[in-house]
Structure formats: structure tokens, C-alpha cells
Design a protein around this motif. Structure first.
Motif, mmCIF file in Angstrom:
data_model
loop_
_atom_site.group_PDB
_atom_site.id
_atom_site.type_symbol
_atom_site.label_atom_id
_atom_site.label_comp_id
_atom_site.label_asym_id
_atom_site.label_seq_id
_atom_site.Cartn_x
_atom_site.Cartn_y
_atom_site.Cartn_z
ATOM 1 N N LEU A 173 0.928 -1.378 -0.100
ATOM 2 C CA LEU A 173 0.018 -0.114 0.153
ATOM 3 C C LEU A 173 0.766 1.351 -0.054
ATOM 4 O O LEU A 173 2.112 1.033 0.586
ATOM 5 N N ASP A 174 0.340 2.415 -0.453
ATOM 6 C CA ASP A 174 0.931 3.674 -0.364
ATOM 7 C C ASP A 174 0.558 4.119 1.060
ATOM 8 O O ASP A 174 -0.519 4.660 1.181
ATOM 9 N N PRO A 233 -5.807 7.263 1.719
ATOM 10 C CA PRO A 233 -6.356 5.887 1.549
ATOM 11 C C PRO A 233 -6.750 5.552 0.052
ATOM 12 O O PRO A 233 -7.144 4.516 -0.291
ATOM 13 N N ASP A 234 -7.632 6.806 -0.570
ATOM 14 C CA ASP A 234 -8.140 6.260 -1.697
ATOM 15 C C ASP A 234 -7.477 6.922 -2.998
ATOM 16 O O ASP A 234 -7.715 7.381 -4.024
ATOM 17 N N TRP A 285 -3.086 4.594 -6.174
ATOM 18 C CA TRP A 285 -2.081 3.518 -6.218
ATOM 19 C C TRP A 285 -2.944 2.608 -4.994
ATOM 20 O O TRP A 285 -2.961 1.337 -5.425
ATOM 21 N N ASN A 286 -3.451 3.120 -4.028
ATOM 22 C CA ASN A 286 -4.282 2.165 -3.096
ATOM 23 C C ASN A 286 -5.527 1.581 -3.712
ATOM 24 O O ASN A 286 -5.869 0.321 -3.573
ATOM 25 N N HIS A 340 -6.625 -2.334 -3.878
ATOM 26 C CA HIS A 340 -7.902 -2.844 -3.461
ATOM 27 C C HIS A 340 -8.430 -3.677 -4.639
ATOM 28 O O HIS A 340 -9.089 -4.593 -4.213
ATOM 29 N N ARG A 368 -11.371 -1.901 1.867
ATOM 30 C CA ARG A 368 -10.912 -0.408 2.133
ATOM 31 C C ARG A 368 -10.879 -0.097 3.537
ATOM 32 O O ARG A 368 -9.913 0.731 4.010
ATOM 33 N N CYS A 427 -7.628 -1.694 4.986
ATOM 34 C CA CYS A 427 -6.509 -1.020 4.459
ATOM 35 C C CYS A 427 -6.484 0.433 5.228
ATOM 36 O O CYS A 427 -5.231 0.866 5.525
ATOM 37 N N LYS A 428 -7.501 1.120 5.642
ATOM 38 C CA LYS A 428 -7.430 2.473 6.099
ATOM 39 C C LYS A 428 -6.953 2.204 7.441
ATOM 40 O O LYS A 428 -6.015 2.877 7.951
ATOM 41 N N GLN A 488 -3.364 1.522 7.453
ATOM 42 C CA GLN A 488 -2.526 2.643 7.113
ATOM 43 C C GLN A 488 -2.304 3.584 8.382
ATOM 44 O O GLN A 488 -1.283 3.907 8.754
#
Length: 133
Positions: A29-30, A35-36, A39-40, A44, A77, A80-81, A84
Motif C-alpha cells: 500500500l501507499d 487511503p483512496d 495506487w491504493n 484494493h 478499504r 486498509c485504512k 494505514q
């Protein structure tokens, strides 16, 4: 998927449409971007496609309730958030005067935040327990 963040130069080139996207063999992940970010979102989408393909191919997953791809994407998502945010907390930041934090200062800040969050959680539990009685 690697917990270390993606290479910032590759992320920048991808965002400017000058380079390839995430490598499925070294998915990352970046962590410093939004988050959106493009790249991310690509990560996803890859995770969603892999999950859908796995559910279709593996009979072990056929017993699980089928979920709409929109719901799966939402769940990916959100995870991943959270990852992050968790990854960023102990990283060194800049002080108000512009100097970078030392590793000791970053650890102290992280420890203080964690202890205050734990304390607030215990306080909520005590408040809830007392209010039940």
C-alpha cells in the motif's frame, strides 16, 4: 502483502500515469498517501479480484455466504485504512519547529497516545458498568 509502504517514486510515477502500478508479487500500500489514492485503489481492486477468483475456484469458500463485490470492496478499504493509520502512528514526525523527531521522541509520543487511549477505553467500560447497575 508487505507491511512496508510502497516505493514513493513508483507511486508518484503511477499517479502521473508514467509507470506501472502495484506489482502483484510484491503488493504494498501507499502508506503515506491518501487511503483512496490511485495506487491504493489499484491495490484494493487487485485484492477484490483475487478474493472473488478464490471464492469461485476453491470449494472451501463455497460454504461461506456470498457477498456482493461492493460490500467486499468496502471491507477491503476499511481494513486498509485501519492498517494505514496503525502503520503511521509510531513513525517519526516533524516537530513544530520543523525538525524531525528522534526515535526516542517518536516512541514516547506513541506510548503516551496508546496509554491515553487504553485509559479512555477502561473509563468507558467502568462508566458503562456503573450505569447498568
Amino acid at each position: 502483502m508487505h507491511i512496508v509502504g510502497a516505493d514513493s517514486a513508483r507511486v508518484k510515477h503511477f499517479a502521473l500515469q508514467r509507470g506501472p502500478g502495484p506489482d502483484p508479487n510484491q503488493l504494498a500500500l501507499d502508506m503515506w498517501g491518501l487511503p483512496d489514492s490511485a495506487w491504493n485503489v489499484a491495490v484494493h481492486n487487485y485484492l477484490l479480484q483475487t478474493l472473488v477468483d478464490l471464492q469461485a475456484a476453491d470449494p472451501m469458500y463455497s460454504t461461506l455466504p456470498s457477498l456482493e463485490s461492493n460490500l467486499l470492496m468496502y471491507m477491503i478499504r476499511q481494513k486498509c485504512k485501519t492498517l494505514q493509520k496503525t502503520w503511521r502512528i509510531p513513525r517519526q514526525r516533524r516537530k513544530e519547529n520543523g525538525e524531525p523527531e528522534t526515535q526516542a521522541e517518536a516512541v514516547e509520543r506513541y506510548t503516551t497516545q496508546t496509554l491515553s487511549a487504553d485509559k479512555a477505553g477502561r473509563q468507558r467500560i467502568r462508566h458503562y458498568t456503573v450505569s447498568i447497575w
